[in-house]
Design an enzyme around this catalytic site. Structure first.
Site, PDB file in Angstrom:
ATOM      1  CG  HIS A  79     -35.882 -45.374 -24.883  1.00 44.20           C
ATOM      2  ND1 HIS A  79     -36.890 -44.508 -24.534  1.00 44.20           N
ATOM      3  CD2 HIS A  79     -35.411 -45.891 -23.711  1.00 44.20           C
ATOM      4  CE1 HIS A  79     -37.035 -44.493 -23.219  1.00 44.20           C
ATOM      5  NE2 HIS A  79     -36.140 -45.330 -22.687  1.00 44.20           N
ATOM      6  CD  GLU A 145     -32.777 -43.299 -27.789  1.00 45.25           C
ATOM      7  OE1 GLU A 145     -33.699 -43.763 -28.500  1.00 45.25           O
ATOM      8  OE2 GLU A 145     -32.965 -42.431 -26.928  1.00 45.25           O
TER       9      GLU A 145
END
Length: 267
Positions: A79, A145
């Site tokens: 992500h 992330e």
């Protein structure tokens, strides 16, 4: 054969974070596809599966169900972040993660951050949260992330290919190290010869053939085609015919002499 499941977050109607001319779904798909290519091309005994390889939407349950059904050894959900103020990189495991998941997170986080530090990326550390991709996966699972889409300094980094390459290399290295994958044997590169340089052992013959018009003196190391061979043999044939036609009397005198020798032997 080790099985790796790579989950590119969001997709299709769900763009994920969007800002600064970037969409999360596109960035993470690029990373995921490249991680698969590098793992399978550089390491033996590994097969990489993708939740999605194109811009399509998948429910979270579909993603983990497929990974579990495939019997994957590890899962990485990739992500980009948003709303983080100063930006940076962080990873997540489940709040009640197994020892294996924690170990995998530590290796993966460390390898990625080691490659991001030269670009001034902030380390937001290893974290735990009740995230579906980590909670519902039956194998060690980590969610990465990869910088903040809505932080201008991070977004500018994500637009640089060297930063993207660092993220890819870090994911690949962390996965390979955790699974103890062995790199494919690199075959030695054969040094190609300079076709314009004649070899020492053929120098005299090449010079003679050039002087006598059989070759033009260029590209001595190049492969010869059948057409080029035909030209050389035809030049040789022409020269032989000229030689024969220019010495007709000598040939007749030789034939006469041979006949005389033969008659003398018969007496």
């Amino acid at each position: 054969m080790k099985k790796v499941w790579i989950d590119a977050g969001h997709g299709g109607k769900d763009p994920g974070a969007s800002a600064n001319g970037l969409q999360e779904k596109n960035v993470v798909l690029e990373l995921s596809l490249a991680v698969k290519r590098q793992l399978e091309s550089k390491y033996d005994g590994v097969q990489v599966f993708l939740s999605r390889s194109t811009d399509v939407f998948l429910e979270l349950k579909d993603r983990t169900d497929k990974a579990n059904a495939a019997g994957a050894d590890i899962l990485v959900s990739i992500h980009c972040n948003a709303g983080g103020g100063s930006g940076g990189f962080e990873t997540y495991r489940y709040t009640s993660a197994s020892v294996a998941s924690a170990a995998f997170q530590n290796l993966l986080h460390t390898e990625i951050m080691s490659r991001l530090k030269p670009f001034g990326v902030i380390d937001r550390n290893q974290k735990a949260a009740n995230l579906h991709m980590c909670r519902e996966s039956k194998m060690p699972a980590v969610l990465t992330e990869n910088l903040f889409i809505d932080v201008a300094s991070d977004a500018s980094k994500l637009k640089r290919q060297e930063v993207i390459n660092a993220l890819i290399d870090g994911h690949v290295a962390g996965i390979a190290k955790y699974l103890e994958l062995e790199r494919m044997e690199e075959k030695p590169v054969t040094q190609e010869r300079d076709i314009n340089q004649v070899s020492d052992w053929a120098a005299d013959a090449w010079e003679a053939m050039t002087q006598n018009g059989y070759v033009d003196g260029t590209r001595p190391g190049a492969t010869m085609t059948r057409e080029e061979g035909a030209v050389i043999f035809n030049r040789l044939r022409t020269n032989l015919l000229k030689l024969i036609s220019g010495n007709t009397q000598e040939i007749k005198d030789l034939e006469t002499r041979l006949l005389q020798i033969e008659k003398e032997d018969l007496k």
